[in-house]
Design a protein around this motif. Sequence first.
Motif, PDB file in Angstrom:
ATOM      1  N   GLN A 187       0.815  -1.243  -0.235  1.00  0.00           N
ATOM      2  CA  GLN A 187       0.093   0.020   0.008  1.00  0.00           C
ATOM      3  C   GLN A 187       0.901   1.307   0.035  1.00  0.00           C
ATOM      4  O   GLN A 187       1.977   1.472   0.537  1.00  0.00           O
ATOM      5  N   TRP A 188       0.637   2.179  -0.957  1.00  0.00           N
ATOM      6  CA  TRP A 188       1.295   3.284  -1.058  1.00  0.00           C
ATOM      7  C   TRP A 188       0.547   4.692  -0.601  1.00  0.00           C
ATOM      8  O   TRP A 188      -0.688   4.724  -0.968  1.00  0.00           O
ATOM      9  N   GLU A 189       1.094   5.267   0.309  1.00  0.00           N
ATOM     10  CA  GLU A 189       0.493   6.700   0.818  1.00  0.00           C
ATOM     11  C   GLU A 189       1.378   7.754   0.623  1.00  0.00           C
ATOM     12  O   GLU A 189       2.417   7.864   1.223  1.00  0.00           O
ATOM     13  N   LYS A 190       0.985   8.711  -0.385  1.00  0.00           N
ATOM     14  CA  LYS A 190       1.834   9.783  -0.800  1.00  0.00           C
ATOM     15  C   LYS A 190       1.521  11.035   0.540  1.00  0.00           C
ATOM     16  O   LYS A 190       0.473  11.236   1.000  1.00  0.00           O
ATOM     17  N   LYS A 191       2.735  11.465   1.028  1.00  0.00           N
ATOM     18  CA  LYS A 191       2.652  12.517   2.077  1.00  0.00           C
ATOM     19  C   LYS A 191       2.997  13.601   1.353  1.00  0.00           C
ATOM     20  O   LYS A 191       3.068  13.890   0.099  1.00  0.00           O
ATOM     21  N   GLU A 192       3.636  14.605   2.026  1.00  0.00           N
ATOM     22  CA  GLU A 192       3.748  16.143   1.619  1.00  0.00           C
ATOM     23  C   GLU A 192       5.059  15.858   0.590  1.00  0.00           C
ATOM     24  O   GLU A 192       6.049  15.111   0.842  1.00  0.00           O
ATOM     25  N   GLY A 193       5.094  16.698  -0.340  1.00  0.00           N
ATOM     26  CA  GLY A 193       6.152  16.871  -1.397  1.00  0.00           C
ATOM     27  C   GLY A 193       6.332  15.464  -2.039  1.00  0.00           C
ATOM     28  O   GLY A 193       5.628  15.036  -2.708  1.00  0.00           O
ATOM     29  N   ASN A 194       7.613  15.049  -2.259  1.00  0.00           N
ATOM     30  CA  ASN A 194       7.908  13.784  -2.987  1.00  0.00           C
ATOM     31  C   ASN A 194       8.094  12.621  -2.195  1.00  0.00           C
ATOM     32  O   ASN A 194       8.770  11.683  -2.548  1.00  0.00           O
ATOM     33  N   VAL A 195       7.624  12.655  -0.856  1.00  0.00           N
ATOM     34  CA  VAL A 195       7.899  11.575  -0.016  1.00  0.00           C
ATOM     35  C   VAL A 195       6.596  10.631   0.267  1.00  0.00           C
ATOM     36  O   VAL A 195       5.376  11.289   0.370  1.00  0.00           O
ATOM     37  N   GLY A 196       6.736   9.529   0.668  1.00  0.00           N
ATOM     38  CA  GLY A 196       5.520   8.717   0.964  1.00  0.00           C
ATOM     39  C   GLY A 196       5.852   7.468   1.795  1.00  0.00           C
ATOM     40  O   GLY A 196       7.188   7.249   1.863  1.00  0.00           O
ATOM     41  N   THR A 197       4.882   6.863   2.156  1.00  0.00           N
ATOM     42  CA  THR A 197       5.207   5.438   3.072  1.00  0.00           C
ATOM     43  C   THR A 197       4.619   4.230   2.130  1.00  0.00           C
ATOM     44  O   THR A 197       3.327   4.406   1.689  1.00  0.00           O
ATOM     45  N   LEU A 198       5.339   3.214   1.990  1.00  0.00           N
ATOM     46  CA  LEU A 198       5.049   2.136   1.353  1.00  0.00           C
ATOM     47  C   LEU A 198       5.022   1.004   2.530  1.00  0.00           C
ATOM     48  O   LEU A 198       5.960   0.547   2.788  1.00  0.00           O
ATOM     49  N   THR A 199       3.558   0.404   2.679  1.00  0.00           N
ATOM     50  CA  THR A 199       3.644  -0.487   3.745  1.00  0.00           C
ATOM     51  C   THR A 199       3.504  -1.985   2.906  1.00  0.00           C
ATOM     52  O   THR A 199       2.401  -2.235   2.053  1.00  0.00           O
ATOM     53  N   VAL A 200       4.306  -2.841   3.324  1.00  0.00           N
ATOM     54  CA  VAL A 200       4.453  -4.054   2.724  1.00  0.00           C
ATOM     55  C   VAL A 200       4.041  -5.401   3.686  1.00  0.00           C
ATOM     56  O   VAL A 200       4.845  -5.113   4.760  1.00  0.00           O
ATOM     57  N   THR A 201       3.425  -6.296   3.415  1.00  0.00           N
ATOM     58  CA  THR A 201       3.113  -7.327   4.128  1.00  0.00           C
ATOM     59  C   THR A 201       3.353  -8.417   3.506  1.00  0.00           C
ATOM     60  O   THR A 201       2.890  -8.785   2.528  1.00  0.00           O
TER      61      THR A 201
END
Length: 427
Positions: free
Chosen positions: A4-18
């Motif tokens: 799952q990808w969640e875009k944050k501010e700017g060009n950064v985000g979190t990729l949650t991998v199960t």
Amino acid sequence: MTAQWEKKEGNVGTLTVTVPSEKLDEALDQAFKKVVKQVEVPGFRKGKMPRKMFEQRFGVESLYQDALDIILPATYPQAIDEVGINPVAQPEVDIEQMEQGKDLIYVANVTVEPEVELGEYKGLTYEKKDDEVTDQEIQDAINAQLERKAELELKEDGAIEEGNVAVIDFDGYVDGEQFEGGQAEGYELEIGSGSFIPGFEEQLVGVKSGDEKDVVVTFPEEYHAENLAGKEATFKVKVHDIKEKNVPELTDELAKELNQDADSVQDYKEKLAEEMKTQKAEANEAQMKEELVVKATDNTEIDIPEAMVETELNRMLQEFEQRLAQQGMNLELYSQLSGQDTDQLKEQMKGDAKERVKTNLVLRAISDAENIEVTEEAMNEELTKMSEQFGISVEDIKSTLGDLSILENDLKVQKAIDVIVDNAKAE
């Protein structure tokens, strides 16, 4: 595996991998087989310790890092493909859950390539330049060719004049103290070449062989050696010899030497004019393309991640080192001569690096917007050109390149430039 990808501010985000528990168990098994070979326990041959006894003695947690080293390189590329992102730097990974018999969950903080909202890139204007070559330009080119054929002859009488070569010794002082690099003997200096500190060469005009002269100059404020920048220096100069250039006259014989296809001076001039016109046309076209690409780039605002700039800086520094190597120099020697360390050099290159990244992003975005494709035929044509240029086989080029997607991207970029140029208007 799910991502799952969640875009944050700017060009950064979190990729949650199960990662499913069975995949974690497989990785733990592989980790155990690797680690147990290094464990020595009385009563067991090396590598033969039972898994259950190993876990009782060391704990299953002792296998976690080795298991992660197996899982992360395998699952991370799959995860970024699944969510469709393009990372531009190594991620920062946090483990949220890792326990034998349960799913592994990790979160990667990822910097991604920025989204590009294109500005105007069609209908741009440029100034059309004349490709004609003037008689003066032709004569200047001839004079330059003759200058290169000139021979130096010792000047028996008279003083130094503009264009002469003075053979000198010099010794430089700042605040009455000798400074490093300010001394030389038998140095041949062409007067008017601008190769020395401003004002140095001019003060030698009128000096005769055997004379000595104190030359006083001020180092430029932006001089590479900080200890000398902006300071006044006195050079004690002794003139040993004065040489003057004997520039040959353009004859039919010399014309043939300068261009083997020329039969006479007139023929040489005509061929030179044609060659210069072609070169001027090519230079004008290259300048036109560059100006249009700059306009298209300037019309687009992009938030460029620092990681992309740093990657480009490292690439530029590598290119710079290769150019130095061709001149028989390395980066360490260059730093000693220029007074610039690697960090200062990179800081100097940073603006160009950012511009190169932005330009590449814009051209790739144009390629996507125009649905540009590169055919197999076009790829083969380019590979054949490279083969002829470098004198090696197509197969060797493919082997060297490895991933042909880089070549494909370069061709797409060239086609994107063609789109800009084909839709531009001459003023």
